[in-house]
Design an enzyme around this catalytic site. Structure first.
Site, PDB file in Angstrom:
ATOM      1  N   SER A 172       0.839  -1.193   0.000  1.00 31.05           N
ATOM      2  CA  SER A 172       0.000   0.000   0.000  1.00 31.05           C
ATOM      3  C   SER A 172       0.876   1.245   0.000  1.00 31.05           C
ATOM      4  CB  SER A 172      -0.907  -0.004   1.232  1.00 31.05           C
ATOM      5  OG  SER A 172      -1.894   0.988   1.139  1.00 31.05           O
ATOM      6  N   CYS A 175      -7.785   9.179  27.128  1.00 32.70           N
ATOM      7  CA  CYS A 175      -6.867   9.309  28.263  1.00 32.70           C
ATOM      8  C   CYS A 175      -5.475   8.752  27.970  1.00 32.70           C
ATOM      9  CB  CYS A 175      -7.450   8.592  29.484  1.00 32.70           C
ATOM     10  SG  CYS A 175      -9.002   9.298  30.059  1.00 32.70           S
ATOM     11  N   ASP A 176      -5.262   8.276  26.769  1.00 35.41           N
ATOM     12  CA  ASP A 176      -3.972   7.695  26.407  1.00 35.41           C
ATOM     13  C   ASP A 176      -3.000   8.786  25.965  1.00 35.41           C
ATOM     14  OD1 ASP A 176      -1.836   6.211  25.516  1.00 35.41           O
ATOM     15  OD2 ASP A 176      -3.035   4.844  24.299  1.00 35.41           O
ATOM     16  N   TYR A 230      -8.803   3.928   5.245  1.00 37.40           N
ATOM     17  CA  TYR A 230      -8.340   3.301   6.492  1.00 37.40           C
ATOM     18  C   TYR A 230      -8.509   4.234   7.691  1.00 37.40           C
ATOM     19  CZ  TYR A 230      -6.520   0.051   3.107  1.00 37.40           C
ATOM     20  OH  TYR A 230      -6.416  -0.848   2.063  1.00 37.40           O
TER      21      TYR A 230
END
Length: 450
Positions: A190, A350-351, A379
């Site tokens: 890709s 929260c990451d 995607y």
């Protein structure tokens, strides 16, 4: 569809949607998707690759409106799972227009393909042949070969594909199992950046065809995979790639070879059709002393951190899994005297890894302002999750009336060559939500005789 007056663009619809929610607290992120752009891409494809029938890669964007639009246009579909096959068949696409292009399939899903009439499928190992032989003895198989994908953004050959040496052994094993090998498939990766990769892969496919002929197989189908760009902000343009592919096809698979050629474009069709609007939900001002920056180019005494209501666990998963580099666009035109600041853009979860843009320069914005991201169709929505309870953005679809009429003309005539060329670059747009879209029955122009 509700068609709008001439002169409206997708950007107008986007601004209209923003204005509609401007007085509300629920300024959720949303998409505007121009289905007319997909129609234009289809016309462009057939002009640039007249011998190659597109089988849209459903995994790239499985929005029902996208799939329905391509079905009406007569495209085929590259499906990788039972669920994708069910989606495509649920809108009336016949099994002859589906290729099960996953070389490593769950046994129960092979059985589902057999029961659904889907016969075209790929393989790249002896184990896969043996899995297919009992539940689907009438399958029409394409041997997936490996390619040099070192020039691709997303490499696939480390996971899929047989070498030329292994290919002969697999063909011999297929003969022993009395399975029909009808062709060869490959994928250069890709985001391919070197069109010569296609040339080598097509040459290798010719070698495998010759091996098959020696063993008595009637091989008539070549699948050249994907890897085609879907936007113009790339180093290698679509026509630059096709100008290399076409001579290679004519050299190794001339017209009198009677080989049918298909491909699996995904991002090509949908990347540029989708624009995402996100809202700034929080903001942090960080002084230069706090950042510890000694960058001489940083002339301002502060940097800005913006937090928006979509992130890498949602639409921007493309940053992690598709190696995407997204570019923020201001929804409002800045004033001439607005200064620019070093900024970063973060998602809502929260990451701490939920960062969309590490650094860019923008005027100072406020909570409630909007930021746009173009070329967000590939995607993104297909792999978005609801981590931390944040919902996926709504999609609003637009299409021009002339583009709709052109789509009907293609459907009715079934052959794109019979459709009179039209310039749809500046056509008016129409708008509708996904749930309200109605499409006529699909045509069968992409069917492969299996």
């Amino acid at each position: 569809f509700t068609f709008l007056d001439e002169g409206f663009t997708a950007k107008d619809i986007l601004d209209q949607k923003i204005n509609e929610v401007s007085s509300s607290d629920d300024k959720d992120a949303f998409y505007v998707a121009d289905l007319g752009d997909i129609v234009k891409k289809h016309m462009r494809w057939h002009k640039a690759l007249p011998r190659v029938t597109p089988f849209y890669a459903v995994k790239c964007n499985d929005s029902e409106a996208v799939v329905k639009t391509l079905a009406v246009l007569g495209a085929g579909f590259d499906c990788a799972s039972k669920t994708e096959i069910q989606l495509v068949q649920s809108i009336g696409v016949p099994p002859e227009r589906i290729i099960y292009a996953n070389p490593c399939k769950q046994l129960s899903q092979i059985k589902h393909a057999a029961n659904s009439g889907v016969r075209m499928m790929t393989f790249d190992s002896e184990v896969e042949l043996m899995k297919i032989a009992r539940p689907h003895p009438k399958a029409k198989l394409l041997l997936r070969i490996t390619t040099d994908d070192s020039k691709a953004v997303c490499r696939l050959s480390v996971k899929f594909g047989a070498t030329l040496k292994t290919s002969r052994l697999l063909l011999e094993r297929a003969k022993e199992l009395d399975l029909a090998i009808v062709g060869v498939s490959f994928h250069v990766g890709s985001g391919c950046t070197d069109p010569e990769t296609f040339v080598q892969a097509i040459s290798d496919a010719r070698c495998v065809f010759d091996m098959g002929a020696e063993l008595g197989f009637n091989m008539y189908l070549l699948d050249i995979g994907g890897g085609f760009p879907g936007s113009e902000d790339v180093k290698l343009k679509f026509e630059e790639i096709t100008s290399v592919i076409n001579p290679a096809l004519d050299k190794y698979f001339p017209l009198d070879s009677e080989v049918t050629i298909i491909a699996e474009p995904g991002r090509y069709y949908v990347a540029s059709a989708f624009t995402l609007a996100v809202n700034i939900i929080a903001k942090k001002i960080v002084s230069k002393e706090q950042t510890g920056s000694d960058d001489e180019d940083d002339v301002n005494d502060k940097t800005l951190m913006y937090y928006v209501n979509d992130g890498v666990y949602g639409s921007f998963n493309c940053i992690l899994y598709d190696h995407a580099h997204v570019k923020p666009v201001l929804q409002k035109r800045p004033k001439p005297d607005d200064g620019c600041y070093s900024c970063s853009i973060w998602g809502p979860t929260c990451d701490g890894l939920d960062r969309i843009v590490e650094r860019c320069n923008m005027p100072e914005l406020q909570v409630g302002d909007w930021i746009l991201f173009e070329n967000m169709g590939a995607y993104t929505v297909a792999a978005a999750s609801t981590f931390n309870g944040f919902q996926r953005p709504t999609i609003h679809y637009v299409m021009s009336r002339p583009a709709w009429q052109l789509m009907q003309q293609i459907k009715e005539q079934e052959f794109l060559a019979e459709v009179e060329e039209q310039d749809v670059a500046s056509l008016p747009l129409s708008c509708a939500c996904e749930s309200g879209i109605e499409y006529p029955a699909t045509c069968a122009s992409a069917s492969i005789n299996v």
